[in-house]
Structures are given as C-alpha cells and as structure tokens.
Design a protein around this motif. Structure first.
Motif, PDB file in Angstrom:
ATOM      1  N   ALA A 156       7.919   8.015  21.502  1.00  0.00           N
ATOM      2  CA  ALA A 156       6.701   8.348  20.767  1.00  0.00           C
ATOM      3  C   ALA A 156       5.469   8.057  21.605  1.00  0.00           C
ATOM      4  CB  ALA A 156       6.657   7.557  19.472  1.00  0.00           C
TER       5      ALA A 156
ATOM      6  N   HIS B 216       7.921   6.469  12.604  1.00  0.00           N
ATOM      7  CA  HIS B 216       8.077   5.563  13.745  1.00  0.00           C
ATOM      8  C   HIS B 216       8.321   6.304  15.055  1.00  0.00           C
ATOM      9  CE1 HIS B 216      12.381   6.012  12.592  1.00  0.00           C
ATOM     10  NE2 HIS B 216      12.552   5.958  13.872  1.00  0.00           N
ATOM     11  N   GLN B 217       8.452   7.635  14.965  1.00  0.00           N
ATOM     12  CA  GLN B 217       8.693   8.407  16.187  1.00  0.00           C
ATOM     13  C   GLN B 217       7.411   9.006  16.764  1.00  0.00           C
ATOM     14  OE1 GLN B 217      11.588  10.889  14.159  1.00  0.00           O
ATOM     15  NE2 GLN B 217      13.162  10.223  15.582  1.00  0.00           N
ATOM     16  N   ILE B 218       6.254   8.643  16.196  1.00  0.00           N
ATOM     17  CA  ILE B 218       5.005   9.175  16.739  1.00  0.00           C
ATOM     18  C   ILE B 218       4.078   8.020  17.080  1.00  0.00           C
ATOM     19  CG2 ILE B 218       5.137  11.419  15.591  1.00  0.00           C
ATOM     20  CD1 ILE B 218       3.392  10.340  13.388  1.00  0.00           C
TER      21      ILE B 218
ATOM     22  N   SER C  83       0.834  -1.209   0.000  1.00  0.00           N
ATOM     23  CA  SER C  83       0.000   0.000   0.000  1.00  0.00           C
ATOM     24  C   SER C  83       0.871   1.262   0.000  1.00  0.00           C
ATOM     25  CB  SER C  83      -0.959  -0.008   1.181  1.00  0.00           C
ATOM     26  OG  SER C  83      -0.270  -0.084   2.384  1.00  0.00           O
ATOM     27  N   LEU C  84       2.166   1.124   0.368  1.00  0.00           N
ATOM     28  CA  LEU C  84       3.049   2.292   0.274  1.00  0.00           C
ATOM     29  C   LEU C  84       3.168   2.754  -1.174  1.00  0.00           C
ATOM     30  CD1 LEU C  84       5.946   1.339   2.694  1.00  0.00           C
ATOM     31  CD2 LEU C  84       4.323   3.191   2.974  1.00  0.00           C
TER      32      LEU C  84
ATOM     33  N   ARG D  86      -2.253  13.808   5.009  1.00  0.00           N
ATOM     34  CA  ARG D  86      -1.593  13.605   3.730  1.00  0.00           C
ATOM     35  C   ARG D  86      -2.620  13.404   2.622  1.00  0.00           C
ATOM     36  NH1 ARG D  86       2.140   8.399   2.764  1.00  0.00           N
ATOM     37  NH2 ARG D  86       0.104   7.428   2.594  1.00  0.00           N
TER      38      ARG D  86
ATOM     39  N   ALA E 173       0.099   3.461   5.403  1.00  0.00           N
ATOM     40  CA  ALA E 173       1.076   3.567   4.307  1.00  0.00           C
ATOM     41  C   ALA E 173       1.874   4.866   4.374  1.00  0.00           C
ATOM     42  CB  ALA E 173       0.392   3.413   2.940  1.00  0.00           C
ATOM     43  N   LEU E 174       2.287   5.251   5.578  1.00  0.00           N
ATOM     44  CA  LEU E 174       3.155   6.427   5.698  1.00  0.00           C
ATOM     45  C   LEU E 174       4.544   6.027   5.229  1.00  0.00           C
ATOM     46  CD1 LEU E 174       2.103   7.832   9.171  1.00  0.00           C
ATOM     47  CD2 LEU E 174       1.372   8.588   6.907  1.00  0.00           C
ATOM     48  N   PHE E 175       5.186   6.893   4.458  1.00  0.00           N
ATOM     49  CA  PHE E 175       6.515   6.564   3.961  1.00  0.00           C
ATOM     50  C   PHE E 175       7.516   6.628   5.114  1.00  0.00           C
ATOM     51  CE2 PHE E 175       4.415   8.726   0.257  1.00  0.00           C
ATOM     52  CZ  PHE E 175       3.998   7.534  -0.314  1.00  0.00           C
ATOM     53  N   PRO E 176       8.111   5.491   5.479  1.00  0.00           N
ATOM     54  CA  PRO E 176       8.926   5.460   6.698  1.00  0.00           C
ATOM     55  C   PRO E 176      10.210   6.287   6.597  1.00  0.00           C
ATOM     56  CG  PRO E 176       9.066   3.360   5.529  1.00  0.00           C
ATOM     57  CD  PRO E 176       8.019   4.181   4.840  1.00  0.00           C
ATOM     58  N   HIS E 177      10.649   6.559   5.359  1.00  0.00           N
ATOM     59  CA  HIS E 177      11.915   7.283   5.212  1.00  0.00           C
ATOM     60  C   HIS E 177      11.709   8.792   5.126  1.00  0.00           C
ATOM     61  CE1 HIS E 177      10.183   6.561   1.332  1.00  0.00           C
ATOM     62  NE2 HIS E 177      11.069   7.293   0.702  1.00  0.00           N
TER      63      HIS E 177
ATOM     64  N   PHE F  31       4.220  15.253   0.075  1.00  0.00           N
ATOM     65  CA  PHE F  31       4.539  14.328  -1.029  1.00  0.00           C
ATOM     66  C   PHE F  31       3.650  14.539  -2.262  1.00  0.00           C
ATOM     67  CE2 PHE F  31       4.699  10.333  -3.315  1.00  0.00           C
ATOM     68  CZ  PHE F  31       6.023   9.948  -3.197  1.00  0.00           C
TER      69      PHE F  31
ATOM     70  N   ARG G 253       9.275  14.896  12.712  1.00  0.00           N
ATOM     71  CA  ARG G 253       9.492  13.516  13.170  1.00  0.00           C
ATOM     72  C   ARG G 253       9.243  12.525  12.046  1.00  0.00           C
ATOM     73  NH1 ARG G 253       7.890  12.317  19.176  1.00  0.00           N
ATOM     74  NH2 ARG G 253       8.660  14.189  20.190  1.00  0.00           N
TER      75      ARG G 253
ATOM     76  N   ASP H 262      13.340   5.778  19.976  1.00  0.00           N
ATOM     77  CA  ASP H 262      12.361   6.678  19.371  1.00  0.00           C
ATOM     78  C   ASP H 262      10.950   6.199  19.637  1.00  0.00           C
ATOM     79  OD1 ASP H 262      14.287   8.279  18.391  1.00  0.00           O
ATOM     80  OD2 ASP H 262      14.244   7.474  16.350  1.00  0.00           O
TER      81      ASP H 262
END
Lengths: 296, 270, 381
Positions: B268, C152-154, B159-160, C166, C105-109, C118, C149, B264
């Motif tokens: 969070a 993965h930091q939230i 899904s990304l 988004r 589906a958040l882009f991790p990078h 985006f 952030r 992290d």
C-alpha cells in the motif's frame, strides 16, 4: 427499550444462576442438619405467609460455623490448603519466571511457536494432565525406574499420594497462568533501559535485579494470584495425586457433601472458603486495575 | 538477530521438557501392548480397539459433546451481550453488581460454584440431567466469553459504529453490519474457550449431573482414581491429538493472516 | 471602485446579507457532561456553501459542537436548527448530515467501493444507481484503481480520500469534518487542503471542519470561529482574524505576535495610543471603539510588520529602540529578538531578499524597530 433488553437478559441469567444459588448456600449454612430430603431444616415455606418467613428466620443460627472451629479437621484443612497453595505458588514462580524470561530473550521468529507451546497445555484437558503424573510418580513408576536404573537410589521414593505429588501437580497444571502474565510484562520492557543500566555501571546481573525484575513485578503478582486462588480450592489434584493425609479444603467440601451428605456443614465450609479467598481476589483486581491505568 | 545465552537455552529446554514429557509418556504408553502403563511390552493398538468397544465411554462422550455444543453456544450469545453491556451500555443501576457477577465466577473455586448450583436445582425441584449441566456450564463459561469479547470491544474504534449510524444505519443494523463482523474472531475464540471449558469440566459436572447424564470427565475420573489404565491413555491421546491439531491449525491460520496483512501494508505504501 | 461594481463582485459573504437565511442555527446552546460545561450558551449562524472552521485548543468544545450537529450528542439547553428544522429529536441516521471521522472510521472488513456504497445501500437505492454513484465518487477523489482494495491495503492519504468520498456519497446538505487531515504528514496535508477546497467548491456542500491547526483553518475556511472554554471568542474571515484579532487570546492563538502591555492615553478616529515604557514614545494601533483614558490595554503587532533598522527611522508613527538579543536565520527570512530598556522582548522579521544580507545587524547591537499605525491593534480583553 432495546438497551433494557440487552442489559436485562444476561443480568437476570446471572442473578438466577449465580447470585441466588450463592444466597441459598448462605442460607443452608445457617440451617440445621436433618435426616430428610432435603437434609436440612428449616425450609422456607412461602405458602404459610409471614408466619412461615418468621419461623424460617428463627431457625437460622451460626451452629455450623461454631462446629467448623471446634472440629479440628476443618481448620487444619484450611491451614493445610493455605500452606499448599502458598508453597506451590512460590514453586510455580520459581519455575515460571525463568521460562518467561527465556522466551523474551528468544529470537523473534521463535516467539510465536514458544507462545503456542505454552498455551497448548491450557487447551488440553486438565484432568488428563494431572493423570499423566500418576504413571510417572508411582512406586513402580518411570521416575523411580529411572533413578534406580542409574543407581542413584536403591529403594523407590514414595512420591505419589503425598503432598509432594500435589505440589508437582499444581506447578505443572498452573504453569501457563504464571508464565503468560510475566511474559507479557517482560515483553513490554524497553531494552534500552537495560543498556542504560549497564551504561551507568551495572553488571548484567545487577541490571536484572535493579531494572528487569522490579518492572516485571505486576506480572509476577498477577501470575501468583492466578495460581494461588484456584490452588486454594483445588479438588482434582489432591484427589488424584494426594494421599489420605493430604488435607485440602476443596476435597473436604466434596467429601462432606457426597459422602456424609451433610449439606449445612458443606455450605458453611464453602462460605468460609469464599471469605478467605475474598482478600486475594480483591488484591488481584486492584493489581489488574493498576496495570490497566499504567497501560493508558 | 539475538542469540540465546546458554542459561536461557537451558531454562527453556528444561521448562518445555517439564511441560511436555508427561504428556508424551502418556501418549507412548497408550500404544503399549501390556496392561501395565509403567512397563513397556511392545507396540499395539489394542487399547484403542477396547476403547471403541466400551459403551459407557462412548455414551459419556456423546453426552459431553452435546452439553459442550449447546452450553458454549448459549454462553457465547449471553457472554457477547454481557461484554457489550460492560463496554458500551454506560452507567445503569446495578452496574457494579453486574460486573461483579461477570468476574466472580472466573475466580470462584469450582467446588463452590458446583455446590451452589446443585442446591439451587434442588430448591426449585429441577431433576439433575443434561439440562442442569448445560445451565451450569453456560453460566460459568459466559463469563469467560464476556472477558474475551470485551477485551476486543475495548480496542474497537467506536467511531466505526458512529460512522454506520451517520450513514443511515439503525442501531441494530450498525451492530449487524459493522460491530459483529469486526469482533467475530473474538466471538469465535470465546465460543472455542467455552467449548473446551465444558469438555474439560469435572467438578461442576459432578455436582450438577444425574445418573443418566454422566460426562466423559466424570467417567475418566472415576476410572483413574483407582489407578492407571491404558484405555484412559488411549482416550487421552485422542483428546490431546484433537486439541493439538486445532491449536496448531488456528495459530498457522492467524500467522498467515498476519503475514498477508503485513505484505498488503507494505504494498500500500509503495 | 463604485458601489455597483462592489455589489456585482463575486465575493462570497452571506453572513453580511441580512436577508440570507442561515443553514445552521445554534440558539443559546449549552451542553453539560455532569459538572463539566462543554458548550456555554452559544449562538451562531452558519450559511449554505460555507466552509466553516471551528478552531481552538483541545477541550474547547469544538468537537462537542460538531457531534451535536451529527446527532451524536443532544444539547442540554437551547436549540439547533438545520434548514429551519429543530434537530434535537432527530437521530444521526435520519439526518441529511454526514461526518468524516478523525480516525476515518473506514470499515476494515469492506472494500473501498463497499465503504462508499454503505450509506447508499441504507437508502435502498437500486443497484445500478449505487454503482454509478460509487464510480462518480471514486473519480472525484481519483481512487478508481483502488475500488476493490481493503482499507489496510491503501496508504494513509488514500484512506483519507475514501473517508471523504464515503461521507459525500449521500450528497449531504452538510458535511462535518473532524480533524480530517490530522493523521497526514505535513507535505501531504498541504496538498490535501487545496483538494478539499476544490471538492467543496465542485459539490457546493456546506463544510464544517474542526481543527486545532490554525494554518489549516486559515487555508481552507471562509470563516473561522475561534473557541475557548465552550464559548466562541471571535467569528470572522481568516484575514480579519489574523489582521484584527478581537482579543489577546485570539491574537496569541493565531500565528506569532508581539504583545506590548501599556495604558491608553488617547483614543478616537479608529485608533488608540498607549504609553508603555518610560523613555519610549507612545505606540499607536487600530481601535474601532473608543477606549476610556487610563484603561490597561495591549498592543498586538505581528513580527513581519515590524521593520528593523540601525538608525532611527524618519517619518514613522511607531518607533522604539532596543538591543539585539537573538537572531534566528530561517532561510527565507530571519527573526530578530530585541530587548528594550524595560526588559520587553519584541520580535521582528525581515525577508532575506539578498544573499547574506543584513549582515550589518548583529548580536548586542542597539537597533530601532518601527511599524505603521495600522500594523497593530489595541486590545482591552
């Protein structure tokens, strides 16, 4: 269109450099030996058109395969490779299982380090690792020096250039391939299963035999195939550690090709070796698929 | 915290001793002053000096390095494409053959791969040299790369990519901006694996190299067949040292990355 | 209320207005995957500014419907139009439709702000416009502090809001939400439902949400489509769906319900009576269409509409007797399970308005249940 390009580039590469070469081997294995370059007939002459293809086809026969069964060097080499591969796979399992088991029992913070220590030899040159045993196993080698030094033996043991050295070499170089899949299987094991078994009256030891070992079976199978399949066609280890009496089919093929320049026979040896290996390869793939399904 | 039982302590100690003592002995005797590698006769760097005087070894090392860099780069590109095809392209004609050709070289005995490639090069009249070794190494290591990359792609949340398309990316942009950056660690490990395989290969290189393109493993092999030489010990020590630094460095980096990620995540939640 | 007052009342019901043009039209859409029919000849209209819920068990085709709107699947037959335009040949990146994915589906990078930017960057907007829009979206979901952030930091709830921001950043005509709250725990989910409704109202975007959680659909949606096996079984407002389900499937899927099987003996005047057990009086429920005498039918009545009493109640249309089989004390209310003479189990709920009230009723006691003639509906399918 883009999808077509994406598929066809690696596809064509593999067709040209994997499948076609193999078909050439198959073809040459059915040809006759000649003192020429290339040293076999018939060669397919496309320029002659259909007649050329027919002539080529007529020249193919099973002669080389018949030759393999008649000359006892070959079938003895196959049998001896099979024996060496099976024995060394069992030895690797006996050495590897306790290591994998010990790793899963180790404290959590040690595990990454132990894991790295198992993987490190895998990145180190195979050739160097095999070579390192030469200095240990030779008649004047360190092992004999040690054993004579502590008074266990008077005469040096002859290990180098025998099958024993080949077993040691295979166990040593393929150990990570055995340890890693078993470790992966054991690590997945839920510890409460063992507690349940003990709760239901098993001793530690019977709990291991009735619960741990059966559940790590897939790892044992995968590890055994990963050792057995390459060991069967091994060349470097028998060439460096084995003696002139060590018969292994990889060595025979290599020598047949480079020393005798008998390409058709070498090709036939390769085809038969592959036919022998197809069974364990298919079984290995099945085991992997079963594992993948179980993982879902 | 668990404690190791005496039995497990013993097996681990013996197991790792078995794995490492031969290599440690090899390293130790590379510093031996004498010619014999079984009798210690004093500490010396002599053999390292000799090694760097040996033109043939240096020449072979250079060829090997060239072959490894070029073939692992091609193997990474082709292997990543193949992995993408295996995981994402869905059904297409000849898929079974394709996946067979990806997996077969992994289990194929090296002697057969080497023999078959040599016969191909002769059949098409290609002179053996650096080019033929590169072709051979690219072919078998692309299969390893594709296995490494596809194991990452399988766990990649599809899904990304759909999200990227949904937000206006073309297919290629989605690959460049989302899929590639996320799968990059796997692609890099694929490259490293291909590089090591190429550096290490003796059998296939023996079949596919020409007289002017001897690689380091071929050189080492012909030297050690005759016996043990301290010069080879010195060379081995250098190679083992480089690999050790690389592996320890990589595992420390990944350990630190994991620790940071865990920290992290803890923050969070609070 | 006079007719004039009715017309001016701010009731949002575009589906009742024949002159209103729907934003989305599914016309006889069928989708097959090999032999499996995911969507079966489906026709439906969805209007602008609606908060439309697709509700059903997994495998009912709701996700396929949403993915066809997003452009990730194309219909096998039929047409989907958005704003009058046939969408079948339009790829996802060319649609004024955005989607919020179930996994987010958040882009991790990329950082939170980069994730939100985006889609805007794909439109080649000038940098200052993008920055302003990202800021605006961050304020909308109250995440300004977390802009730099990484995902993965939230926390999980914050990730959900980033995903929402988004997908809203490009101001789509239509926003698709695939189980948007599925990954959140119950308390957070309830808060977020109201937040979603607020955001939908502020932005005026049409929302289509896919969910298997009937409570969620009831809370947020203006209309709910209940789906089963690739077909829509009922489309209506949450209240209508709950109070007047059109079929036993819908009645059973939404909330708790008593289903009493019987045979129609009388029908007409928006009501029908069924005979259901010997020695018990006939029961009356709502039935807008006339049902032929002798048809097998089911009376569906919600437990909270059934009153329990120790004596036979006076002046009620529906009453039946039985013995108390089980009592569940739930704090704010109690549920009683009553078994009638023929073995039918019927649930009744009573609010615990007083401390330790209703002590009078206990296990194995003979009791009476009663409900009005508009409490239940008579269903034939």
């Amino acid at each position: 269109m883009k999808r077509f390009a994406l598929i066809s580039i690696p596809y064509l590469w593999l067709l040209a450099l994997f499948l076609v070469p193999f078909l050439i081997v198959l073809k040459i294995s059915l040809s006759d030996t000649e003192l020429a370059i290339p040293p076999y007939t018939p060669t397919l002459d496309i320029a002659q058109g259909w007649a050329g293809v027919r002539e080529w086809w007529a020249g193919l026969d099973m002669e080389n395969f018949v030759w393999l069964t008649e000359d006892d060097l070959y079938w003895k080499a196959y049998l001896s490779s099979l024996k060496i591969a099976i024995i060394s796979t069992l030895l690797t399992l006996m050495v590897g299982y306790p290591i994998a088991y010990g790793m899963t029992r180790a404290p959590d913070e040690w595990r990454p380090t132990l894991m790295m220590l198992i993987i490190l030899p895998f990145w180190t040159s195979f050739l160097i690792r095999v070579y390192s045993w030469k200095a240990i196993l030779s008649n004047e080698g360190l092992l004999n020096q040690l054993l004579i030094g502590i008074g266990l033996i008077d005469e040096p043991l002859v290990i180098l250039n025998t099958n024993i050295a080949v077993y040691i070499g295979i166990v040593y170089t393929y150990l990570p391939f055995m340890v890693l899949p078993i470790y992966a299987a054991l690590e997945r094991l839920d510890e409460s299963l063992l507690e349940a078994a003990e709760d239901l009256g098993c001793s530690r030891f019977t709990a291991f035999w009735l619960v741990t070992f059966p559940l790590s079976k897939q790892g044992v199978i995968a590890g055994s195939f990963l050792v057995f399949i390459p060991a069967m066609g091994e060349y470097v280890i028998p060439a460096l550690l084995g003696g002139s009496k060590t018969l292994m089919i990889g060595k025979v093929l290599f020598e047949e090709f480079f020393a005798n320049r008998d390409w058709p026979v070498a090709s036939a040896v390769a085809v038969v070796l592959l036919l022998i290996l197809i069974i364990p390869i298919v079984l290995f793939q099945r085991n992997e698929e079963k594992q993948r399904e179980a993982g879902k | 915290m668990r404690k190791l039982s005496w039995f497990n302590t013993l097996t681990l100690t013996l197991g790792f001793a078995f794995l490492y003592i031969p290599m440690l002995i090899l390293i130790l005797y590379s510093f031996n002053a004498g010619k014999l590698v079984t009798v210690w006769s004093g500490f010396s760097f002599k053999w390292y000096g000799e090694l760097f005087q040996n033109e043939a070894f240096l020449q072979a090392a250079w060829v090997t390095l060239k072959v490894a860099v070029v073939s692992s780069t091609f193997a990474t590109i082709l292997g990543t494409m193949a992995a993408y095809v295996m995981v994402r392209a869905g059904r297409f004609r000849g898929r079974t053959l394709f996946s067979g050709m990806i997996y077969a070289p992994l289990v194929m005995p090296e002697v057969i791969t080497g023999l078959s490639l040599l016969l191909l090069f002769i059949a098409i009249g290609l002179d053996r040299g650096v080019l033929t070794i590169v072709l051979a190494h690219t072919t078998f290591s692309m299969c390893y790369v594709s296995v490494v990359v596809s194991s990452r792609l399988v766990t990649f949340d599809q899904s990304l990519e759909e999200a990227a398309l949904d937000l206006g990316c073309t297919g290629f942009e989605a690959f460049r901006l989302v899929t590639l950056p996320i799968t990059l660690p796997a692609v890099i490990s694929g490259w490293l694996l291909a590089f090591t395989l190429s550096l290490d290969d003796l059998v296939i290189a023996s079949f596919t190299s020409g007289p002017s393109s001897t690689t380091l493993p071929i050189k080492i092999f012909s030297a050690v067949r005759l016996g043990v030489t301290p010069e080879i010990n010195a060379l081995s020590t250098i190679m083992i040292g480089l690999v050790t630094i690389g592996v320890i460095g990589a595992s420390l980096t990944s350990k630190r990355a994991i620790a940071k990620k865990q920290k992290d995540e803890r923050e969070a939640i609070s | 209320m006079s007719d004039a007052a009715k017309a001016s009342a701010p009731v949002f019901e575009p589906w009742k207005n024949p002159s209103e043009k729907p934003l989305i039209r599914f016309e006889n859409v069928t989708k097959r995957f090999g032999d499996f029919t995911a969507i079966d000849d489906l026709t439906i209209n969805i209007y602008e500014r609606e908060f439309f819920a697709l509700l059903g068990p997994s495998g009912c085709g709701k996700t396929t419907m949403m993915r066809m709107l997003g452009g990730f699947e194309t219909p096998t037959e039929g047409a989907i139009t958005i704003d009058g335009q046939n969408m079948s040949a339009v790829p996802p990146n060319k649609r004024a439709v955005n989607m919020m994915f179930q996994s987010y589906a958040l882009f991790p990078h990329l950082s939170v702000a980069e994730n939100i930017a985006f889609g805007l960057k794909r439109d080649k907007l000038p940098a200052d416009r993008i920055a302003a829009r990202v800021e605006e979206m961050l304020s909308l979901v109250q995440l300004n502090k977390f802009a730099s952030r990484k995902p993965h930091q939230i926390s999980g709830g914050q990730r959900q809001r980033v995903a929402l921001a988004r997908s809203l950043a490009k101001a789509p005509k239509l926003l698709l939400l695939d189980e948007p709250l599925g990954a959140l725990d119950k308390k957070l989910r309830q808060d977020t439902q109201f937040e979603l409704m607020d955001i939908q109202e502020t932005t005026g975007t049409t929302f289509v949400i896919v969910t298997h959680d009937q409570e969620e659909a009831m809370t947020v949606a203006s209309r709910i489509a209940v789906m089963d096996h690739g077909k829509i079984v009922q489309v209506d407002t949450p209240a209508k769906i709950y109070e007047e389900p059109g079929s036993v499937y819908v009645a059973d899927f939404i909330g708790d319900v008593n289903l009493i099987k019987g045979m129609v003996v009388k029908s007409g005047n928006d009501h029908a009576s069924i005979s259901w057990a010997e020695g018990q009086q006939d029961l009356i429920g709502i039935a807008h269409d006339e049902i032929p005498h002798g048809t097998d039918a089911t009376l569906a009545v919600r437990p909270e509409k059934v009153t329990i009493s120790t004596d036979r109640p006076e002046g009620v249309t529906n009453a039946l007797s039985g013995k108390v089989l089980d009592i569940a004390y739930l704090g704010n209310m109690s549920t009683y399970v009553i078994e009638t003479a023929n073995g039918t189990l019927i649930k009744a709920q009573a609010a615990n308005t007083r401390r330790i009230s209703r002590r009078a009723i206990t296990w194995d006691q003979q009791v009476w249940l009663s409900f009005t003639d508009t409490a239940g509906v008579v269903l034939t399918s």
